[in-house]
Design an enzyme around this catalytic site. Sequence first.
Site, PDB file in Angstrom:
ATOM      1  CE1 TYR A 151      28.533  -0.351  28.953  1.00  0.00           C
ATOM      2  CE2 TYR A 151      27.104  -2.190  28.122  1.00  0.00           C
ATOM      3  CZ  TYR A 151      28.200  -1.314  28.136  1.00  0.00           C
ATOM      4  OH  TYR A 151      29.229  -1.866  27.536  1.00  0.00           O
ATOM      5  CB  ILE A 184      36.143  -8.197  25.306  1.00  0.00           C
ATOM      6  CG1 ILE A 184      35.024  -7.860  24.008  1.00  0.00           C
ATOM      7  CG2 ILE A 184      37.486  -8.022  25.030  1.00  0.00           C
ATOM      8  CD1 ILE A 184      35.550  -8.796  22.980  1.00  0.00           C
TER       9      ILE A 184
END
Length: 255
Positions: A151, A184
């Site tokens: 990632y 988030i």
Amino acid sequence: MFDLTDQVAIVTGGASGIGRGIVESLREAGATVVVADLNLADAEKTAKETGSHARELDVTDREGVKALLKSVAEEFGGIHILCSNAGIYPQATLDELDDEKWDHMFNVNTRSTFVLVQEVLPYMREQAYGRIVITTSITGSHTGYPGWAHYGASKAAQQGFMRSAALEIGRDGITINGVLPGNILTEGLKAQGQDYLDQMARGIPLLRLGDPRDIGNAATFLASKEAGYITGQTLVIDGGQILPESPEAILAPRE
């Protein structure tokens, strides 16, 4: 907020999470927004709730991308803003990683950004104007995390692509920038459980997790006419997460 009433925007992965935060902010600024998502049902729900337009899109399918861009340009009279936001983040340690997992991560996160940017350029060049905003991450360029080597690499690659692309398209009146979210509070993060959320919040100087609108507001700024002299740059939106030299620095005694 900035006035985007004459702007047509496409947000990939816009049905939920950070993508929805971007959709909401762009709509609040007056833009005509197309929510492009692999999950059409969720895209339609978000579109209905935000006054946007839903389209089904697999960002790994170049022909599908081309068809979407063509239909949006024809229906709405152009494409002024592209938010390349769709992405995945499955964890896998180095021992668990294989070629298939690695390639899938790069196909969805990195190759899709390349394809979207390449295919939208003719529309933006025709109008000598465009704003491209990439949702990347602090992971890869600033931080790392066990299980996210693939990632982090995909997100760092996005930023490398962005910087060189900026040099090629600036003369066409097109800017390209990246927003780098920290932690988030999206559906995916909530699924990790409250203990995980509390642990992550303790590592952030603002002592809270971010909201999707925090990213949406930053993306809207970079998509605005007022940001016309900013290109090839990244904006970190992480509540100060990458600042401390040690965990103790966050709650160090005040002098």
